[in-house]
Write a protein that holds these residues in place. Sequence first.
Motif, PDB file in Angstrom:
ATOM      1  N   ARG A  94      -6.205  10.625  -9.918  1.00  0.00           N
ATOM      2  CA  ARG A  94      -6.619   9.565  -8.990  1.00  0.00           C
ATOM      3  C   ARG A  94      -5.446   8.654  -8.672  1.00  0.00           C
ATOM      4  NH1 ARG A  94      -6.850   4.651  -8.630  1.00  0.00           N
ATOM      5  NH2 ARG A  94      -6.013   4.515 -10.746  1.00  0.00           N
ATOM      6  N   ARG A  95      -5.271   8.337  -7.400  1.00  0.00           N
ATOM      7  CA  ARG A  95      -4.297   7.325  -6.993  1.00  0.00           C
ATOM      8  C   ARG A  95      -4.911   6.460  -5.900  1.00  0.00           C
ATOM      9  NH1 ARG A  95       1.036   7.247  -8.148  1.00  0.00           N
ATOM     10  NH2 ARG A  95       0.612   5.067  -7.636  1.00  0.00           N
ATOM     11  N   SER A  96      -4.473   5.221  -5.865  1.00  0.00           N
ATOM     12  CA  SER A  96      -4.863   4.350  -4.753  1.00  0.00           C
ATOM     13  C   SER A  96      -4.028   4.754  -3.550  1.00  0.00           C
ATOM     14  CB  SER A  96      -4.530   2.891  -5.086  1.00  0.00           C
ATOM     15  OG  SER A  96      -5.332   2.451  -6.144  1.00  0.00           O
ATOM     16  N   ARG A  98      -3.262   4.111   0.717  1.00  0.00           N
ATOM     17  CA  ARG A  98      -3.407   3.083   1.760  1.00  0.00           C
ATOM     18  C   ARG A  98      -3.217   3.663   3.149  1.00  0.00           C
ATOM     19  NH1 ARG A  98      -1.114   1.083  -2.833  1.00  0.00           N
ATOM     20  NH2 ARG A  98      -2.165  -0.731  -3.734  1.00  0.00           N
ATOM     21  N   LEU A 171       4.605  -2.350  -4.138  1.00  0.00           N
ATOM     22  CA  LEU A 171       3.463  -1.605  -3.584  1.00  0.00           C
ATOM     23  C   LEU A 171       3.536  -1.528  -2.058  1.00  0.00           C
ATOM     24  CD1 LEU A 171       0.570  -3.093  -5.790  1.00  0.00           C
ATOM     25  CD2 LEU A 171       2.032  -1.125  -6.253  1.00  0.00           C
ATOM     26  N   THR A 173       2.640  -3.631   0.232  1.00  0.00           N
ATOM     27  CA  THR A 173       1.432  -4.047   0.940  1.00  0.00           C
ATOM     28  C   THR A 173       1.754  -5.286   1.788  1.00  0.00           C
ATOM     29  OG1 THR A 173       0.769  -5.432  -0.922  1.00  0.00           O
ATOM     30  CG2 THR A 173      -0.131  -3.208  -0.853  1.00  0.00           C
ATOM     31  N   TYR A 179      -5.952   1.006   7.265  1.00  0.00           N
ATOM     32  CA  TYR A 179      -6.951   1.859   6.603  1.00  0.00           C
ATOM     33  C   TYR A 179      -8.377   1.362   6.819  1.00  0.00           C
ATOM     34  CZ  TYR A 179      -6.186  -1.628   2.837  1.00  0.00           C
ATOM     35  OH  TYR A 179      -6.048  -2.783   2.116  1.00  0.00           O
ATOM     36  N   LEU A 231      -9.287   3.134  -2.347  1.00  0.00           N
ATOM     37  CA  LEU A 231      -8.391   2.048  -2.742  1.00  0.00           C
ATOM     38  C   LEU A 231      -9.263   0.849  -3.104  1.00  0.00           C
ATOM     39  CD1 LEU A 231      -5.640   0.433  -2.755  1.00  0.00           C
ATOM     40  CD2 LEU A 231      -6.056   0.010  -0.324  1.00  0.00           C
ATOM     41  N   VAL A 232      -9.094   0.360  -4.324  1.00  0.00           N
ATOM     42  CA  VAL A 232      -9.818  -0.866  -4.698  1.00  0.00           C
ATOM     43  C   VAL A 232      -9.124  -2.030  -3.997  1.00  0.00           C
ATOM     44  CG1 VAL A 232     -10.338  -2.464  -6.601  1.00  0.00           C
ATOM     45  CG2 VAL A 232     -10.518   0.016  -6.959  1.00  0.00           C
ATOM     46  N   THR A 233      -9.849  -2.771  -3.150  1.00  0.00           N
ATOM     47  CA  THR A 233      -9.237  -3.966  -2.574  1.00  0.00           C
ATOM     48  C   THR A 233     -10.121  -5.176  -2.846  1.00  0.00           C
ATOM     49  OG1 THR A 233     -10.207  -3.960  -0.352  1.00  0.00           O
ATOM     50  CG2 THR A 233      -8.256  -2.595  -0.687  1.00  0.00           C
ATOM     51  N   THR A 234      -9.451  -6.298  -2.985  1.00  0.00           N
ATOM     52  CA  THR A 234     -10.133  -7.554  -3.310  1.00  0.00           C
ATOM     53  C   THR A 234      -9.616  -8.637  -2.364  1.00  0.00           C
ATOM     54  OG1 THR A 234      -8.408  -7.735  -4.986  1.00  0.00           O
ATOM     55  CG2 THR A 234     -10.571  -7.077  -5.757  1.00  0.00           C
ATOM     56  N   LEU A 272       4.552   5.104  -9.820  1.00  0.00           N
ATOM     57  CA  LEU A 272       4.142   4.295 -10.981  1.00  0.00           C
ATOM     58  C   LEU A 272       4.121   5.130 -12.250  1.00  0.00           C
ATOM     59  CD1 LEU A 272       1.057   2.423  -9.464  1.00  0.00           C
ATOM     60  CD2 LEU A 272       3.428   1.633  -9.570  1.00  0.00           C
ATOM     61  N   ARG A 274       2.238   5.317 -16.153  1.00  0.00           N
ATOM     62  CA  ARG A 274       1.101   4.785 -16.907  1.00  0.00           C
ATOM     63  C   ARG A 274       1.515   4.546 -18.351  1.00  0.00           C
ATOM     64  NH1 ARG A 274      -2.351   4.218 -13.096  1.00  0.00           N
ATOM     65  NH2 ARG A 274      -2.883   5.946 -11.727  1.00  0.00           N
TER      66      ARG A 274
HETATM   67  C1  LIG Z   1      -9.159  -5.417  -9.391  1.00  0.00           C
HETATM   68  C2  LIG Z   1      -8.187  -4.724  -8.460  1.00  0.00           C
HETATM   69  C3  LIG Z   1      -7.825  -5.333  -7.288  1.00  0.00           C
HETATM   70  C4  LIG Z   1      -6.965  -4.703  -6.402  1.00  0.00           C
HETATM   71  N1  LIG Z   1      -6.700  -5.303  -5.197  1.00  0.00           N
HETATM   72  C5  LIG Z   1      -5.946  -4.645  -4.300  1.00  0.00           C
HETATM   73  C6  LIG Z   1      -5.781  -5.173  -2.996  1.00  0.00           C
HETATM   74  O1  LIG Z   1      -6.361  -6.210  -2.643  1.00  0.00           O
HETATM   75  N2  LIG Z   1      -4.983  -4.503  -2.129  1.00  0.00           N
HETATM   76  C7  LIG Z   1      -4.370  -3.333  -2.477  1.00  0.00           C
HETATM   77  O2  LIG Z   1      -3.665  -2.762  -1.641  1.00  0.00           O
HETATM   78  N3  LIG Z   1      -4.525  -2.787  -3.697  1.00  0.00           N
HETATM   79  C8  LIG Z   1      -5.322  -3.408  -4.615  1.00  0.00           C
HETATM   80  N4  LIG Z   1      -5.549  -2.839  -5.845  1.00  0.00           N
HETATM   81  C9  LIG Z   1      -4.958  -1.520  -6.158  1.00  0.00           C
HETATM   82  C10 LIG Z   1      -3.845  -1.621  -7.197  1.00  0.00           C
HETATM   83  O3  LIG Z   1      -2.685  -2.133  -6.595  1.00  0.00           O
HETATM   84  C11 LIG Z   1      -3.603  -0.232  -7.803  1.00  0.00           C
HETATM   85  O4  LIG Z   1      -4.759   0.151  -8.481  1.00  0.00           O
HETATM   86  C12 LIG Z   1      -2.435  -0.257  -8.762  1.00  0.00           C
HETATM   87  O5  LIG Z   1      -1.238  -0.487  -8.075  1.00  0.00           O
HETATM   88  C13 LIG Z   1      -2.306   1.061  -9.550  1.00  0.00           C
HETATM   89  O6  LIG Z   1      -2.190   2.144  -8.675  1.00  0.00           O
HETATM   90  P1  LIG Z   1      -3.174   3.391  -8.784  1.00  0.00           P
HETATM   91  O7  LIG Z   1      -4.552   2.903  -8.413  1.00  0.00           O
HETATM   92  O8  LIG Z   1      -2.629   4.394  -7.813  1.00  0.00           O
HETATM   93  O9  LIG Z   1      -3.170   3.862 -10.188  1.00  0.00           O
HETATM   94  C14 LIG Z   1      -6.411  -3.442  -6.732  1.00  0.00           C
HETATM   95  C15 LIG Z   1      -6.790  -2.824  -7.923  1.00  0.00           C
HETATM   96  C16 LIG Z   1      -7.683  -3.445  -8.771  1.00  0.00           C
HETATM   97  C17 LIG Z   1      -8.139  -2.727 -10.027  1.00  0.00           C
END
Ligand SMILES: Cc1cc2nc3c(=O)[nH]c(=O)nc-3n(C[C@H](O)[C@H](O)[C@H](O)COP(=O)(O)O)c2cc1C
Length: 284
Positions: A94-96, A98, A171, A173, A179, A231-234, A272, A274
């Motif tokens: 799994r990867r985030s 964008r 990152l 961003t 997206y 992608l988790v975004t907040t 990245l 881990r």
């Molecule tokens: C609680 C949380 C909030 C995050 N918020 C953002 C965000 O607002 N924008 C974004 O581009 N990535 C966001 N991320 C993604 C992280 O940057 C990403 O999970 C981290 O760099 C690790 O990369 P991976 O998911 O590929 O392992 C968030 C991840 C988490 C868990």
Amino acid sequence: MELDELISSKLLKNWPSFLICLGLFWILKNVIYKRSRGPQRFTLEEPDEEVEDLEDLEDELQPALEEKPHVAFVPGQNLNPNGAERFYQLIQGRRSIRSFRSDPKPDLSVIEDCIRAAGTAPSGAHTEPWTYCVVEDAELKQSIREIVEQEEFINYSQRMHQQWVTDLRPLQTNHVKEYLTDAPYLILIFKQTHGLSKTGKRKRHYYNEISTSISAGFLLCALQAAGLSTLVTTPLNCGPALRSLLKRPTNEKLLILLPVGYPKIDCTVPDLERKNLSDIMVTF
Ligand SMILES: Cc1cc2nc3c(=O)[nH]c(=O)nc-3n(C[C@H](O)[C@H](O)[C@H](O)COP(=O)(O)O)c2cc1C
């Protein structure tokens, strides 16, 4: 006249202007200080209701769940030999991402299955305090993007402190979020700060943020199992506007916004590393 006499006589004569200057200096100092510290609440939403709002519930002392005899536990199936190892192999990929393709668009039934899986998560006192809003309508996605980009521009330029912006640099961003319109689905995850009992009374949702976050973790795993990316975004300060846009009730607070789909062919991700098992696990 000596210099110090000159200064003190001017100060005495102009004391109102001196006080105004002092006041202005104090205001300016506080503005700069607050901006350098960034926002105090790193939240997407307005604060939860005060506990006092729900105090009246304590009069009744009736459980929110029905009281009935327990049933026999049926252990889950071990579908895979070496299930844990195989699950690790699945999830470590799994990867985030964008950068999403607009098509192919996964079947809605796949998204439904993933959300079904998320709905099996444990929750404080079995309150299930989550709502998953799935958006596939192009106009709605565009409106969401506009709200998020507008706020994210302010977040990056004013609300986030310099260290935060600097930490995000690897990152790559910024406030532009293609997206949000490219991904075939957006899933907005709301935590419910309270719910309604069968009799229409407000019931407390204990640990609603932890419960919803665990459920969101299940969803991430299910999406990965389905071969989808996300992608988790907040997005900071977007909660109220997005909740209004989706006409959700005020007991729902936005926790996470997920674009879901397939990566673009040329999609890249940050390089990245881990932590090792020995860095995250302590055995006694
Ligand atoms: C609680 C949380 C909030 C995050 N918020 C953002 C965000 O607002 N924008 C974004 O581009 N990535 C966001 N991320 C993604 C992280 O940057 C990403 O999970 C981290 O760099 C690790 O990369 P991976 O998911 O590929 O392992 C968030 C991840 C988490 C868990």
